[in-house]
Design an enzyme around this catalytic site. Structure first.
Site, PDB file in Angstrom:
ATOM      1  N   THR A 256       1.080  -1.443   0.275  1.00  0.00           N
ATOM      2  CA  THR A 256      -0.208  -0.398   0.188  1.00  0.00           C
ATOM      3  C   THR A 256       0.994   1.179   0.204  1.00  0.00           C
ATOM      4  O   THR A 256       2.195   1.746   0.679  1.00  0.00           O
ATOM      5  CB  THR A 256      -0.824   0.555   1.065  1.00  0.00           C
ATOM      6  N   PRO A 258       0.632   5.936  -0.098  1.00  0.00           N
ATOM      7  CA  PRO A 258      -0.235   7.138  -0.158  1.00  0.00           C
ATOM      8  C   PRO A 258      -1.286   6.773  -0.964  1.00  0.00           C
ATOM      9  O   PRO A 258      -2.612   7.585  -0.521  1.00  0.00           O
ATOM     10  CB  PRO A 258       0.985   7.755   0.633  1.00  0.00           C
ATOM     11  N   THR A 288       2.746  -2.670   7.870  1.00  0.00           N
ATOM     12  CA  THR A 288       2.248  -3.465   9.373  1.00  0.00           C
ATOM     13  C   THR A 288       3.112  -3.947  10.123  1.00  0.00           C
ATOM     14  O   THR A 288       4.200  -5.227   9.485  1.00  0.00           O
ATOM     15  CB  THR A 288       0.958  -4.469   9.683  1.00  0.00           C
ATOM     16  N   ARG A 389      -5.359 -14.437   2.410  1.00  0.00           N
ATOM     17  CA  ARG A 389      -7.059 -14.002   2.834  1.00  0.00           C
ATOM     18  C   ARG A 389      -7.773 -15.112   3.484  1.00  0.00           C
ATOM     19  O   ARG A 389      -8.611 -15.139   4.575  1.00  0.00           O
ATOM     20  CB  ARG A 389      -7.708 -13.921   1.256  1.00  0.00           C
ATOM     21  N   HIS A 483     -22.653  -6.497  27.169  1.00  0.00           N
ATOM     22  CA  HIS A 483     -22.015  -5.978  27.976  1.00  0.00           C
ATOM     23  C   HIS A 483     -22.759  -4.840  29.060  1.00  0.00           C
ATOM     24  O   HIS A 483     -22.159  -4.331  30.178  1.00  0.00           O
ATOM     25  CB  HIS A 483     -20.386  -5.812  27.683  1.00  0.00           C
ATOM     26  N   GLU A 508      -6.016  -6.911   3.815  1.00  0.00           N
ATOM     27  CA  GLU A 508      -5.082  -8.147   3.185  1.00  0.00           C
ATOM     28  C   GLU A 508      -7.066  -8.631   2.096  1.00  0.00           C
ATOM     29  O   GLU A 508      -7.179  -9.110   1.540  1.00  0.00           O
ATOM     30  CB  GLU A 508      -6.646  -9.423   3.818  1.00  0.00           C
TER      31      GLU A 508
HETATM   32  C1  LIG Z   1      -3.970  -1.472  10.496  1.00  0.00           C
HETATM   33  C2  LIG Z   1      -3.913  -1.608   8.837  1.00  0.00           C
HETATM   34  C3  LIG Z   1      -2.912  -2.357   8.514  1.00  0.00           C
HETATM   35  C4  LIG Z   1      -2.183  -3.083   7.397  1.00  0.00           C
HETATM   36  N1  LIG Z   1      -1.766  -3.772   6.601  1.00  0.00           N
HETATM   37  C5  LIG Z   1      -0.781  -3.384   5.909  1.00  0.00           C
HETATM   38  C6  LIG Z   1       0.768  -3.824   5.600  1.00  0.00           C
HETATM   39  O1  LIG Z   1       0.365  -4.533   6.506  1.00  0.00           O
HETATM   40  N2  LIG Z   1       1.192  -3.792   4.170  1.00  0.00           N
HETATM   41  C7  LIG Z   1       0.169  -3.661   3.081  1.00  0.00           C
HETATM   42  O2  LIG Z   1       0.708  -3.153   2.174  1.00  0.00           O
HETATM   43  N3  LIG Z   1      -0.998  -2.899   3.050  1.00  0.00           N
HETATM   44  C8  LIG Z   1      -1.476  -2.370   4.559  1.00  0.00           C
HETATM   45  N4  LIG Z   1      -3.191  -1.756   4.588  1.00  0.00           N
HETATM   46  C9  LIG Z   1      -3.290  -1.010   3.831  1.00  0.00           C
HETATM   47  C10 LIG Z   1      -4.545  -2.035   3.320  1.00  0.00           C
HETATM   48  O3  LIG Z   1      -4.283  -3.565   2.642  1.00  0.00           O
HETATM   49  C11 LIG Z   1      -5.728  -1.133   2.532  1.00  0.00           C
HETATM   50  O4  LIG Z   1      -6.170   0.196   3.645  1.00  0.00           O
HETATM   51  C12 LIG Z   1      -6.423  -1.582   1.724  1.00  0.00           C
HETATM   52  O5  LIG Z   1      -6.054  -2.758   0.458  1.00  0.00           O
HETATM   53  C13 LIG Z   1      -7.656   0.052   0.981  1.00  0.00           C
HETATM   54  O6  LIG Z   1      -6.615   0.690   0.027  1.00  0.00           O
HETATM   55  P1  LIG Z   1      -7.041   2.185   0.501  1.00  0.00           P
HETATM   56  O7  LIG Z   1      -6.901   2.329   2.115  1.00  0.00           O
HETATM   57  O8  LIG Z   1      -5.907   2.935   0.224  1.00  0.00           O
HETATM   58  O9  LIG Z   1      -8.107   2.024   0.357  1.00  0.00           O
HETATM   59  P2  LIG Z   1      -9.025   2.981  -1.071  1.00  0.00           P
HETATM   60  O10 LIG Z   1      -8.585   1.754  -2.038  1.00  0.00           O
HETATM   61  O11 LIG Z   1      -8.407   4.150  -1.464  1.00  0.00           O
HETATM   62  O12 LIG Z   1     -10.598   2.463  -0.569  1.00  0.00           O
HETATM   63  C14 LIG Z   1     -11.010   3.315  -0.817  1.00  0.00           C
HETATM   64  C15 LIG Z   1     -12.072   3.293  -0.373  1.00  0.00           C
HETATM   65  O13 LIG Z   1     -13.505   2.836  -1.602  1.00  0.00           O
HETATM   66  C16 LIG Z   1     -13.398   0.579  -2.384  1.00  0.00           C
HETATM   67  N5  LIG Z   1     -13.029   1.020  -3.677  1.00  0.00           N
HETATM   68  C17 LIG Z   1     -11.994  -0.150  -3.872  1.00  0.00           C
HETATM   69  N6  LIG Z   1     -11.945  -0.074  -5.097  1.00  0.00           N
HETATM   70  C18 LIG Z   1     -13.504   0.842  -5.381  1.00  0.00           C
HETATM   71  C19 LIG Z   1     -14.548   0.148  -6.605  1.00  0.00           C
HETATM   72  N7  LIG Z   1     -13.775  -0.359  -7.473  1.00  0.00           N
HETATM   73  N8  LIG Z   1     -15.752   0.033  -5.526  1.00  0.00           N
HETATM   74  C20 LIG Z   1     -16.399   0.788  -5.174  1.00  0.00           C
HETATM   75  N9  LIG Z   1     -15.343   0.704  -4.196  1.00  0.00           N
HETATM   76  C21 LIG Z   1     -14.385   0.648  -4.406  1.00  0.00           C
HETATM   77  C22 LIG Z   1     -12.812   0.705  -0.644  1.00  0.00           C
HETATM   78  O14 LIG Z   1     -13.148  -1.045  -0.534  1.00  0.00           O
HETATM   79  C23 LIG Z   1     -12.429   0.926   0.406  1.00  0.00           C
HETATM   80  O15 LIG Z   1     -13.690   1.136   0.924  1.00  0.00           O
HETATM   81  C24 LIG Z   1      -3.021  -2.051   6.378  1.00  0.00           C
HETATM   82  C25 LIG Z   1      -4.093  -1.464   6.746  1.00  0.00           C
HETATM   83  C26 LIG Z   1      -4.507  -1.036   7.953  1.00  0.00           C
HETATM   84  C27 LIG Z   1      -5.526   0.097   8.328  1.00  0.00           C
END
Ligand SMILES: Cc1cc2nc3c(=O)[nH]c(=O)nc-3n(C[C@H](O)[C@H](O)[C@H](O)COP(=O)(O)OP(=O)(O)OC[C@H]3O[C@@H](n4cnc5c(N)ncnc54)[C@H](O)[C@@H]3O)c2cc1C
Length: 527
Positions: A256, A258, A288, A389, A483, A508
């Site tokens: 992932t 920004p 993570t 997954r 609770h 994931e």
């Molecule tokens: C606590 C935590 C730990 C993590 N650990 C890791 C890690 O170890 N390594 C790593 O690489 N990443 C990690 N991640 C990142 C995680 O995999 C991403 O947050 C996730 O893939 C979603 O990407 P994004 O946050 O950029 O959301 P975005 O991709 O920006 O998505 C935003 C929203 O839009 C929705 N969306 C996306 N595509 C579509 C579509 N085509 N149609 C409609 N809706 C859509 C998404 O489901 C989401 O609800 C972690 C995240 C968290 C919160």
């Protein structure tokens, strides 16, 4: 069961309608319909797996649980189709095939309360016979979770501290990090096939004590080992897999950024070829365990002009010193890697970092697959994700079970209006639904594990993840509700389960991405 068959057929014809009228574009333009079908698909697949199990069991508890779960899955599909039949090419008359009598029998207030009483007596539900090997494994990890993880879990969450060595070292001693590494490379996975069931069992037990402090520790080596097994050279496999199996170094996965998360193909962190290796430049986020890890699997763009763009991605193993700190800076070979932990509401213990790569040097030997691996990083990453997954479905099941255990114990002792909370029919109905969900999710995870070990199960792993992560939220919400005010106190374990469960549908593979781009796509292909 005829009632389920009719529902499966109707779901199939709704998907076929989308395929005929919209085609592949449904993933983008018929999202509302496709998302509903994907959710129902997950529920119906879990229902089918329960029926197969109930048919081979003498236990009436599994039969009652199966009937109730099937009834709810069918009723949910009926509701989703009833909202907008025309969008699925159906008429109100088509919906008459639903077996309402079956649903009404097994969802009646009386049936639910009776099932709730069963789960009150046996919160783990109708347990499943495991062979000796797996039973010993479950008991070993359960003991470790209870004796070593649980005593630390609340403090790690409240203080937002790093997982203590007692847990990491104990898991190393148990061979936990080697569960995903074949025996020939020093792990405990059979050389001939995967042992996903073992991984699922260990993950559930550890997650039951703490998602952040134990249950998620195996996910990273699982993804990294799968990627190396899939794409690594013989020399890379011989070097890295024994080390991963020993948990030395610990590892992290960084996909992932920004600017991009769900759309993995759009990763931009740049890898530029230099003498003897590559220089990495750019930002990553949510990595993570990046602090504690001694090696990070990083997806980077080696070819900015590749079309389609995912063919320009490659995977690197970036080595760094391990630290317990929540911020670090590591300089070597003329480059600097910096990381800072992102404060989160839950899932504490490993810390997820935002990272910056400033000319970080990586030798050729650390590009997965070396020359042949260039441009294949996307595929190797996806291979790793399928195991991740399924494991996340097991993590969700563990968190659900912990919440149920806690709610059952509390409801038996807390008295309101002169009766224990557990004595009220409404509480029993909650236990019935919590119990049937955890049973369905555990059963599905076991079935998918078996199927993955035979070389299949890729889409099914996403179905199991989608369903379990979604249900974990509801189960933890209801457990907290039972609770009362205490559930909202930070000191109660159930408040931790609640915030931990919330992350499961985000990482994931975010829920929407899985529902539309993996399950929805597969529904259209097979309709
Ligand atoms: C606590 C935590 C730990 C993590 N650990 C890791 C890690 O170890 N390594 C790593 O690489 N990443 C990690 N991640 C990142 C995680 O995999 C991403 O947050 C996730 O893939 C979603 O990407 P994004 O946050 O950029 O959301 P975005 O991709 O920006 O998505 C935003 C929203 O839009 C929705 N969306 C996306 N595509 C579509 C579509 N085509 N149609 C409609 N809706 C859509 C998404 O489901 C989401 O609800 C972690 C995240 C968290 C919160």
């Amino acid at each position: 069961m005829n009632a389920l068959e009719s529902a499966e057929r109707l779901l199939g014809s709704a998907a076929a309608h989308l395929r005929t009228t919209v085609g592949e574009a449904a993933v983008d333009v018929a999202q509302i319909q496709l998302y509903d079908l994907a959710m129902s698909k997950a529920e119906l697949v879990a229902a089918r797996a329960l029926i197969e199990r109930a048919e081979t069991s003498e236990n009436p508890f599994i039969r009652r649980t199966t009937d109730a779960y099937c009834a709810e899955a069918i009723a949910n599909l009926r509701q989703r189709l009833t909202w907008r039949p025309a969008d699925f090419g159906l008429t109100t008359g088509d919906l008459a095939v639903f077996d309402d009598a079956f649903v009404q029998t097994h969802m009646s207030a009386q049936s639910l309360a009776a099932l709730g009483r069963d789960f009150l007596a046996y919160p783990e539900g109708p347990t499943r016979a495991l062979d000796d090997d797996k039973r010993i494994m479950r008991d070993t990890f359960r003991r470790f979770a209870d004796q070593v993880v649980r005593p630390h879990a609340a403090a790690i969450h409240r203080d937002d501290s790093m997982i203590p060595d007692a847990i990491v070292d104990g898991l190393k001693a148990l061979g936990c990090f080697g569960l995903c590494v074949p025996v020939r490379f020093g792990g405990s996975k059979p050389d001939e096939h995967d042992d996903s069931l073992g991984m699922v069992i260990a993950t559930e037990e550890l997650s039951r004590a703490s998602l952040g402090a134990a249950g998620s520790l195996i996910t990273r080596p699982e993804i990294v080992a799968r990627a190396i097994l899939e794409g690594g050279t013989a020399a890379q496999q011989a070097r890295w897999l024994p080390m991963l199996a020993a948990g030395e170094p610990l590892c992290a996965v960084s996909v992932t950024e920004p600017g991009t998360g769900s759309d993995v193909a759009s990763v931009t962190l740049r890898a530029t070829r230099v003498d003897g290796g590559w220089r990495l430049n750019g930002g990553k986020t949510w990595c993570t365990f990046a602090g504690k890890a001694g090696v990070i699997l990083v997806l980077a763009r080696t070819d900015p002009d590749a079309r389609p763009p995912h063919r320009g991605l490659s995977l690197f193993l970036v080595e760094k010193p391990s630290t317990d700190a929540q911020a670090f800076e590591h300089s070597a070979d003329g480059g600097t890697l910096t990381g800072r932990a992102i404060p989160t509401i839950g899932y504490r213990g490993m810390h997820s970092f935002e990272m910056f790569y400033d000319d970080v040097f990586v030798p050729n030997a650390n590009l997965i697959g070396e020359r042949a691996g260039e441009g294949k990083g996307f595929y190797f990453t996806m291979r790793g994700f399928s195991g991740g997954r399924l494991q996340t479905a097991a993590r969700a099941t563990g968190v659900m079970q912990a919440a149920i255990d806690s709610a059952v114990a509390y409801a038996k002792t807390r008295t309101v209006f002169d009766r224990p909370v557990a004595a009220f029919p409404l509480t029993l109905a909650k236990f019935a639904r919590m119990g049937m969900y955890v049973t369905a999710c555990r059963n599905l995870a076991y079935e998918v594990a078996r199927s993955m070990d035979r070389g299949g199960g890729q889409v099914e792993a996403s179905l199991a993840k989608l369903l379990a992560c979604r249900l974990a939220e509801w189960v933890c919400r209801e457990a907290m509700q039972i609770h009362g005010g205490l559930g909202y106190a930070e000191e109660s374990d159930v408040s931790r389960y609640y915030v931990d469960a919330r992350v499961l549908s985000i990482f994931e593979g975010a829920e929407e991405t899985l529902a539309l781009r993996v399950i929805g796509k597969s529904l259209l292909e097979t309709a």
